[in-house]
Design a protein around this motif. Structure first.
Motif, mmCIF file in Angstrom:
data_model
loop_
_atom_site.group_PDB
_atom_site.id
_atom_site.type_symbol
_atom_site.label_atom_id
_atom_site.label_comp_id
_atom_site.label_asym_id
_atom_site.label_seq_id
_atom_site.Cartn_x
_atom_site.Cartn_y
_atom_site.Cartn_z
ATOM 1 N N GLU A 95 0.826 -1.211 0.000
ATOM 2 C CA GLU A 95 0.000 0.000 0.000
ATOM 3 C C GLU A 95 0.862 1.263 0.000
ATOM 4 O OE1 GLU A 95 -2.613 -0.267 3.295
ATOM 5 O OE2 GLU A 95 -3.789 -1.936 2.460
ATOM 6 N N VAL A 99 -1.288 -4.847 -9.219
ATOM 7 C CA VAL A 99 -1.542 -5.446 -7.916
ATOM 8 C C VAL A 99 -2.901 -6.139 -7.909
ATOM 9 C CG1 VAL A 99 -1.936 -4.958 -5.472
ATOM 10 C CG2 VAL A 99 -0.045 -3.855 -6.669
ATOM 11 N N ARG A 100 -3.917 -5.495 -8.459
ATOM 12 C CA ARG A 100 -5.252 -6.105 -8.509
ATOM 13 C C ARG A 100 -5.229 -7.402 -9.297
ATOM 14 N NH1 ARG A 100 -7.440 -0.743 -9.237
ATOM 15 N NH2 ARG A 100 -7.500 -1.147 -11.477
ATOM 16 N N ALA A 101 -4.476 -7.422 -10.403
ATOM 17 C CA ALA A 101 -4.412 -8.620 -11.232
ATOM 18 C C ALA A 101 -3.732 -9.767 -10.496
ATOM 19 C CB ALA A 101 -3.674 -8.307 -12.538
ATOM 20 N N ASP A 158 -1.609 4.277 -12.166
ATOM 21 C CA ASP A 158 -2.771 3.462 -12.536
ATOM 22 C C ASP A 158 -2.342 2.047 -12.924
ATOM 23 O OD1 ASP A 158 -4.400 5.597 -12.053
ATOM 24 O OD2 ASP A 158 -4.563 6.215 -14.145
ATOM 25 N N ARG A 159 -1.242 1.939 -13.640
ATOM 26 C CA ARG A 159 -0.767 0.622 -14.063
ATOM 27 C C ARG A 159 -0.274 -0.202 -12.868
ATOM 28 N NH1 ARG A 159 2.552 2.196 -19.633
ATOM 29 N NH2 ARG A 159 0.704 2.279 -21.009
ATOM 30 N N HIS A 215 -10.385 -13.588 0.468
ATOM 31 C CA HIS A 215 -11.090 -13.936 -0.771
ATOM 32 C C HIS A 215 -12.453 -14.581 -0.517
ATOM 33 C CE1 HIS A 215 -7.729 -12.917 -3.396
ATOM 34 N NE2 HIS A 215 -6.943 -13.429 -2.466
ATOM 35 N N LEU A 261 2.174 1.791 -3.468
ATOM 36 C CA LEU A 261 1.128 2.326 -4.342
ATOM 37 C C LEU A 261 0.895 3.807 -4.060
ATOM 38 C CD1 LEU A 261 -1.515 -0.559 -4.408
ATOM 39 C CD2 LEU A 261 0.006 0.151 -6.262
ATOM 40 N N VAL A 277 -3.486 -10.176 -7.206
ATOM 41 C CA VAL A 277 -4.366 -10.618 -6.124
ATOM 42 C C VAL A 277 -5.512 -11.468 -6.672
ATOM 43 C CG1 VAL A 277 -5.998 -9.851 -4.353
ATOM 44 C CG2 VAL A 277 -3.795 -8.690 -4.599
ATOM 45 N N ALA A 278 -6.082 -11.056 -7.796
ATOM 46 C CA ALA A 278 -7.164 -11.830 -8.407
ATOM 47 C C ALA A 278 -6.673 -13.193 -8.866
ATOM 48 C CB ALA A 278 -7.759 -11.057 -9.580
ATOM 49 N N GLU A 285 -1.384 0.006 -9.782
ATOM 50 C CA GLU A 285 -2.574 -0.448 -9.059
ATOM 51 C C GLU A 285 -3.268 -1.579 -9.806
ATOM 52 O OE1 GLU A 285 -6.665 1.504 -7.275
ATOM 53 O OE2 GLU A 285 -4.869 2.743 -7.501
ATOM 54 N N GLU A 286 -3.329 -1.477 -11.131
ATOM 55 C CA GLU A 286 -3.941 -2.534 -11.922
ATOM 56 C C GLU A 286 -3.139 -3.835 -11.814
ATOM 57 O OE1 GLU A 286 -5.281 -3.448 -16.581
ATOM 58 O OE2 GLU A 286 -4.330 -1.541 -16.039
#
Length: 297
Positions: free
Chosen positions: A14, A36-38, A30-31, A80, A17, A40-41, A33-34
């Motif tokens: 965090e 990290v989201r990818a 933005d990239r 999750h 970021l 984690v998903a 953050e994207e």
């Protein structure tokens, strides 16, 4: 890696970021953050598939529960929404685990649920007598246990600590907003309990001894947070300073008794003992410690 180390790693992500967002390159932020989201998903989908596959085999439910009982894996299952127990069940189980360690400090713990803001509400029935650390023992132990069992909870509201002729206005170890610190220190001093400056500069993995107002104090730091206890093992009475500290586990060098520094110094065996925690209050760039009542008379 345990749950606390995972939480510290998540906090580090965090912070990184935030550094991107504070920088001049908005596209890079933005990239990042994207990305990290990818990630984690991706591992979240993998965990979900593991749980599904275990559910298809004999004894799979028991295996899932064993995974959920692991300190690190269980927290990832919660993240999750894959944990076999809902948040209310996990909190009740956490409270059942800490009740034996509270002893005479609290007669009962009533869980009142989680409000829409994510705050878990609890009420205590009992009393906290003696030194100013009694209330801290109760609130800190309960808060740590609940937040460990239910990391999706944003805060824990513990009410009903009936303690003393003059209650301490600050019952929780922590750093409030800087602008409120002087008022908090003044209120603590007005309460009639002895607060004194404490030097908390201690190397990682070490337990240092400080003599404050004639009281030996053991100090250590975990994850940047200082913890203070009376420098006395609950089992044998030997000094804790110089003891081994492995993550949150403190081991007395004299008798080998082990304690959880984060959970108000509770014993890691079933003997019901716990260390005597001393509440800390920030003061500018330093800290003040509440001394036991008998040391300030």
């Amino acid at each position: 890696m345990n749950r606390h180390e995972a939480q510290e790693l998540a906090s580090r992500v965090e912070l990184l970021l935030d550094a991107f967002h504070d920088g001049p390159d908005r596209l890079a932020a933005d990239r990042a953050e994207e990305l990290v989201r990818a990630v984690v998903a991706l591992y979240g989908a993998g965990l979900a598939r593991v749980v599904d596959l275990l559910g298809e085999v004999e004894g799979g439910e028991e295996l899932v529960r064993r995974l959920a009982g692991d300190d690190l894996v269980g927290s990832l299952l919660v993240l999750h929404d894959l944990h076999p127990d809902d948040v209310d069940t996990r909190i009740q189980q956490a409270l059942d685990r800490v009740r034996p360690y509270l002893g005479s400090h609290a007669g009962g713990i009533e869980y009142a649920g989680i409000d829409p803001d994510g705050v878990a509400h609890l009420r205590l029935e009992g009393s906290c007598d003696g030194c100013p650390s009694s209330s801290v023992t109760v609130t800190t132990t309960i808060e740590r246990a609940v937040l460990d069992a239910a990391p999706e909870v944003v805060a824990v509201d513990v009410q009903g600590v009936v303690a003393r002729e003059k209650p301490l206005p600050l019952l929780q170890i922590g750093r409030p907003p800087s602008e409120s610190a002087p008022a908090a220190v003044e209120a603590a001093e007005d309460s009639g309990d002895g607060w004194a400056h404490l030097e908390v500069a201690v190397a990682a993995g070490h337990v240092a001894r400080r003599l404050v107002g004639g009281v030996p104090v053991a100090v250590c730091i975990l994850g940047g947070t200082p913890y203070a206890y009376r420098d006395e093992c609950a089992a044998c009475g030997a000094p804790l300073s110089g003891s081994a500290l492995e993550r949150e586990e403190l081991t007395c060098t004299a008798c080998g008794s082990r304690y959880d520094v984060r959970l108000a110094g509770r014993s890691l065996s079933a003997d019901g003992r716990h260390l005597d925690p001393l509440p800390l209050l920030p003061e500018g760039t330093g800290w003040r410690v509440a001394l036991p009542r008998e040391a300030t008379v």
